[in-house]
Enzyme design. Structure first.
Site, mmCIF file in Angstrom:
data_model
loop_
_atom_site.group_PDB
_atom_site.id
_atom_site.type_symbol
_atom_site.label_atom_id
_atom_site.label_comp_id
_atom_site.label_asym_id
_atom_site.label_seq_id
_atom_site.Cartn_x
_atom_site.Cartn_y
_atom_site.Cartn_z
ATOM 1 N N SER A 118 -23.902 -24.760 -22.719
ATOM 2 C CA SER A 118 -23.268 -23.553 -23.251
ATOM 3 C C SER A 118 -21.763 -23.698 -23.435
ATOM 4 O O SER A 118 -21.309 -24.595 -24.125
ATOM 5 C CB SER A 118 -23.615 -22.381 -22.340
ATOM 6 O OG SER A 118 -23.225 -21.183 -22.924
ATOM 7 N N HIS A 119 -20.989 -22.856 -22.748
ATOM 8 C CA HIS A 119 -19.537 -22.833 -22.958
ATOM 9 C C HIS A 119 -18.831 -23.946 -22.184
ATOM 10 O O HIS A 119 -17.623 -24.096 -22.309
ATOM 11 C CB HIS A 119 -18.998 -21.482 -22.504
ATOM 12 C CG HIS A 119 -19.342 -21.198 -21.083
ATOM 13 N ND1 HIS A 119 -20.621 -20.871 -20.699
ATOM 14 C CD2 HIS A 119 -18.610 -21.259 -19.960
ATOM 15 C CE1 HIS A 119 -20.639 -20.722 -19.385
ATOM 16 N NE2 HIS A 119 -19.432 -20.951 -18.909
ATOM 17 N N ASP A 282 -19.771 -19.405 -28.756
ATOM 18 C CA ASP A 282 -19.630 -20.489 -27.774
ATOM 19 C C ASP A 282 -20.453 -21.732 -28.144
ATOM 20 O O ASP A 282 -21.030 -21.799 -29.227
ATOM 21 C CB ASP A 282 -19.996 -19.996 -26.368
ATOM 22 C CG ASP A 282 -21.488 -19.765 -26.208
ATOM 23 O OD1 ASP A 282 -22.147 -19.458 -27.220
ATOM 24 O OD2 ASP A 282 -21.995 -19.896 -25.080
ATOM 25 N N ASP A 284 -23.400 -22.941 -27.503
ATOM 26 C CA ASP A 284 -24.780 -22.819 -27.983
ATOM 27 C C ASP A 284 -25.028 -21.551 -28.796
ATOM 28 O O ASP A 284 -26.176 -21.220 -29.092
ATOM 29 C CB ASP A 284 -25.754 -22.902 -26.797
ATOM 30 C CG ASP A 284 -25.541 -21.801 -25.779
ATOM 31 O OD1 ASP A 284 -24.404 -21.298 -25.659
ATOM 32 O OD2 ASP A 284 -26.515 -21.420 -25.100
ATOM 33 N N ARG A 287 -22.815 -16.493 -27.153
ATOM 34 C CA ARG A 287 -21.730 -15.573 -26.780
ATOM 35 C C ARG A 287 -20.919 -15.165 -28.004
ATOM 36 O O ARG A 287 -20.957 -15.833 -29.031
ATOM 37 C CB ARG A 287 -20.774 -16.241 -25.794
ATOM 38 C CG ARG A 287 -21.430 -16.636 -24.500
ATOM 39 C CD ARG A 287 -20.409 -17.145 -23.516
ATOM 40 N NE ARG A 287 -21.072 -17.456 -22.266
ATOM 41 C CZ ARG A 287 -20.478 -17.497 -21.085
ATOM 42 N NH1 ARG A 287 -19.177 -17.269 -20.997
ATOM 43 N NH2 ARG A 287 -21.159 -17.774 -19.993
ATOM 44 N N LYS A 382 -29.154 -13.661 -25.807
ATOM 45 C CA LYS A 382 -27.967 -13.059 -26.377
ATOM 46 C C LYS A 382 -27.645 -13.792 -27.675
ATOM 47 O O LYS A 382 -28.077 -14.922 -27.872
ATOM 48 C CB LYS A 382 -26.813 -13.065 -25.391
ATOM 49 C CG LYS A 382 -26.471 -14.406 -24.764
ATOM 50 C CD LYS A 382 -25.487 -14.171 -23.620
ATOM 51 C CE LYS A 382 -24.909 -15.472 -23.085
ATOM 52 N NZ LYS A 382 -25.651 -16.012 -21.950
HETATM 53 C C1 VG1 Z 1 -22.315 -17.062 -16.589
HETATM 54 C C2 VG1 Z 1 -22.119 -15.597 -16.921
HETATM 55 C C3 VG1 Z 1 -23.459 -14.930 -17.171
HETATM 56 C C4 VG1 Z 1 -24.202 -15.681 -18.290
HETATM 57 C C5 VG1 Z 1 -24.322 -17.145 -17.915
HETATM 58 C C6 VG1 Z 1 -24.945 -17.962 -19.019
HETATM 59 O O1 VG1 Z 1 -23.048 -17.193 -15.396
HETATM 60 O O2 VG1 Z 1 -21.432 -14.936 -15.889
HETATM 61 O O3 VG1 Z 1 -23.259 -13.579 -17.500
HETATM 62 O O4 VG1 Z 1 -25.476 -15.140 -18.481
HETATM 63 O O5 VG1 Z 1 -23.028 -17.691 -17.652
HETATM 64 O O6 VG1 Z 1 -24.262 -17.836 -20.231
HETATM 65 P P1 VG1 Z 1 -22.345 -17.493 -13.970
HETATM 66 O O7 VG1 Z 1 -23.481 -17.640 -13.004
HETATM 67 O O8 VG1 Z 1 -21.526 -18.698 -14.161
HETATM 68 O O9 VG1 Z 1 -21.491 -16.298 -13.683
HETATM 69 V V1 VG1 Z 1 -24.159 -19.156 -21.279
HETATM 70 O O10 VG1 Z 1 -23.534 -18.623 -22.766
HETATM 71 O O11 VG1 Z 1 -23.234 -20.182 -20.367
HETATM 72 O O12 VG1 Z 1 -25.741 -19.717 -21.387
HETATM 73 CO CO CO Z 2 -23.853 -19.841 -24.247
#
Ligand code: VG1
Ligand code: CO
Length: 547
Positions: A118-119, A282, A284, A287, A382
């Site tokens: 992801s990010h 982001d 993937d 976001r 999302k």
């Molecule tokens: C974070 C965010 C959470 C989100 C998750 C995955 O998790 O707070 O809201 O669903 O990333 O998003 P954490 O456990 O680091 O707080 V993504 O776009 O990274 O798949």
């Molecule tokens: Co993501």
């Protein structure tokens, strides 16, 4: 060549999926058998549920980061060896998380594997990840990730074939053994879903009227999707989509669409000649960041506004909303909208996997998280581009500016001042100890004075899923004050190095929204750090990122 090979292996420690799949340093994934073990464990867990692979379609794709292509080749061979009837692979290996969800649903797949952290940054010295999505298109819920983890602890062998790498760059369909392998363009499936929800003609008119937008794809997965939708279909000027080519290291950037990591976009959106609207997505593509001219829309406000306008501004929601859901740390702005619409509001733990059951049961239509995630029941993830299309629809419908819309909302509903402070790179043991000590203090906090108010309640959030009754405990510490302000404290479950402490600060005021946010939330932040004894335990006191 397609003879199934059984390869002996041994369980590898630490393959426990976190908030969103298994995320590790890329070099960890590159160790012998590391990826293979995890993939075979996914297949074993799915087989244990009684799925017959001979009847099943599996979708595979990723966000294009370093190791994506290699991992896809490994997975395709393993899927053939495990006997899947069909495997669909995104062209170039590129499938965004929301597109994966759309494809699984539209094509009736048993599930899909998304290769993404992801990010988190990409590259051989950065991060990699694997996420499994189930038949409804959503991230595997905890019961399934637990089964996968169990399989990783007892795995003894995996199945593969000796076969040359397939050509990922040409759309084609061919047989490998008994499996049909299809290299396809996921952009088309995704565009079809967007067209079923939004009035593309009205959005085209918006751009025809001279409306200007910039979208920063951050050299991540959304480039091809955004170009097709915004520039080709909606007629936004060529060049609207910045950094549109997915790169293995995201151009050396951090593909996290917030004010800190999308600073270039924020700069472009400042000043009177700035475009009308700015957005980013982001790594993937799930976001979104929403900006007006010199104006940042918090994800909590964005969720509330999309929910408030959906029925009137977006054809896909013309029948109204069944309900709204938000993760617990997300601001309560959406609660006020739910109340005014007369629909239920659900509060879930952090992570999109908790929304799936609510949407499958028809209990909620729109969902969101403070971490720049918004989406709806059109898929089970999302969806960054969806959120941008929602905002374009609201702007087209109202003819107002982004800041005008948000200010009007604050006038009507009041403002939930909200910030998240992240403290990254803490030592895991020290951070755990600190949070455990706070947990012990919770029962004694009630009634105590705190940030110009008093503690009304302090607890650790437990969630009982209203659909299947499953319980998830320790999902974040909440300190709720008598004046309605709130602090949430939790440790991240997506990092690959050290621990990250997240403090979520919220204070509600009916003041038209014009106060300075740092002064509204300052004492809340200060008192929480003192209560946690962050400096004493972890040696830091300044957040590394504020969003
Ligand atoms: C974070 C965010 C959470 C989100 C998750 C995955 O998790 O707070 O809201 O669903 O990333 O998003 P954490 O456990 O680091 O707080 V993504 O776009 O990274 O798949
Ligand atoms: Co993501």
């Amino acid at each position: 060549m397609t003879e199934v090979k059984t390869v002996a292996t041994m369980a590898i420690d630490g393959q426990k999926p976190g908030t969103s799949g298994l995320r590790k340093k890329t070099r960890v994934f590159m160790q012998p058998n590391y990826l293979e073990n995890f993939i075979q464990s996914i297949f074993n867990a799915v087989a244990e549920q009684g799925v017959d692979f001979k009847e099943s379609l599996l979708v595979v794709g990723g966000d294009g980061r370093y190791y994506n292509r290699t991992a896809i080749q490994t997975i395709v061979k393993m899927a053939v060896a495990n006997g899947f009837a069909k495997v669909m692979v995104g062209r170039g290996g590129i499938v965004s998380t929301p597109a994966m969800s759309a494809v699984i649903r539209r094509r009736g797949a048993v599930g899909g594997i998304v290769l993404s952290a992801s990010h988190n940054p990409g590259g051989i010295d950065a991060d990699f990840g694997v996420k499994y999505n189930i038949t409804n298109g959503g991230p595997a819920p905890e019961a399934v990730t637990e089964q996968i983890f169990k399989q990783t602890q007892q795995i003894k062998e995996y199945l593969t074939i000796d076969y040359p790498n397939i050509d990922l760059d040409k759309e084609a369909s061919f047989r490998v053994g008994d499996t049909e392998v299809i290299v396809f363009d996921p952009v088309l499936d995704y565009v079809a879903v967007m067209q079923s929800l939004f009035d593309f003609a009205a959005l085209r008119r918006l751009f025809d009227s001279g409306f200007r937008m910039v979208f920063d794809a951050m050299h991540a997965v959304t480039g091809p999707y955004a170009k097709e939708i915004f520039e080709n279909r909606l007629g936004a000027a060529v060049g609207t989509v910045l950094n549109a080519i997915p790169l293995e290291d995201f151009g050396g950037g951090h593909p996290d669409p917030n004010q800190v990591y999308a600073a270039d976009l924020v700069a472009r959106m400042s000043g009177s000649d700035a475009p009308d609207f700015g957005a980013a997505s982001d790594g993937d593509g799930d976001r979104n960041l929403i900006l007006g001219r010199d104006f940042f829309v918090t994800p909590g406000d964005s969720l509330a506004l999309i929910a408030a306008y959906a029925k009137d501004a977006i054809p896909g929601y013309a029948d109204g909303l069944a309900g709204i859901a938000r993760s617990m740390p997300t601001s309560s702005a959406a609660d006020l909208v739910a109340h005014s619409l007369g629909v239920p509001l659900y509060e879930t733990p952090t992570g999109w996997k908790f929304f799936g059951n609510l949407m499958d049961a028809g209990l909620c239509t729109i969902c969101g998280e403070e971490s720049f995630g918004t989406g709806s029941n059109h898929i089970r993830e999302k969806d960054g581009i969806w959120a941008v299309l929602c905002w374009l629809s609201i702007l087209a419908k109202t003819g107002e500016s982004v800041s005008g819309i948000v200010h009007k909302h604050w006038e009507k509903f009041g403002r939930n001042y909200f910030q998240r402070h992240d403290f990254e790179g803490l030592e895991v043991e020290l951070a755990n100890k600190m949070v455990n000590l706070l947990r012990e203090k919770l029962p004694s906090l009630s009634g105590r004075s705190f940030a110009e108010s008093r503690v009304k309640e302090a607890d650790d959030f437990n969630y009982a899923d209203p659909v299947d009754g499953s319980v998830s405990s320790k999902q974040g510490i909440r300190i709720i004050l008598e004046d309605g302000s709130r602090v949430v404290i939790r440790l991240s479950g997506t990092g690959t190095e050290g621990a990250t402490l997240r403090l979520y600060l919220e204070s509600y005021k009916q003041d038209g929204g014009t106060a300075d946010i740092d002064s509204v939330l300052g004492s809340l932040a200060k008192e929480t750090l003192a209560l946690l004894e962050l400096k004493q335990h972890c040696g830091v006191e300044v957040p590394t990122v504020i969003t």
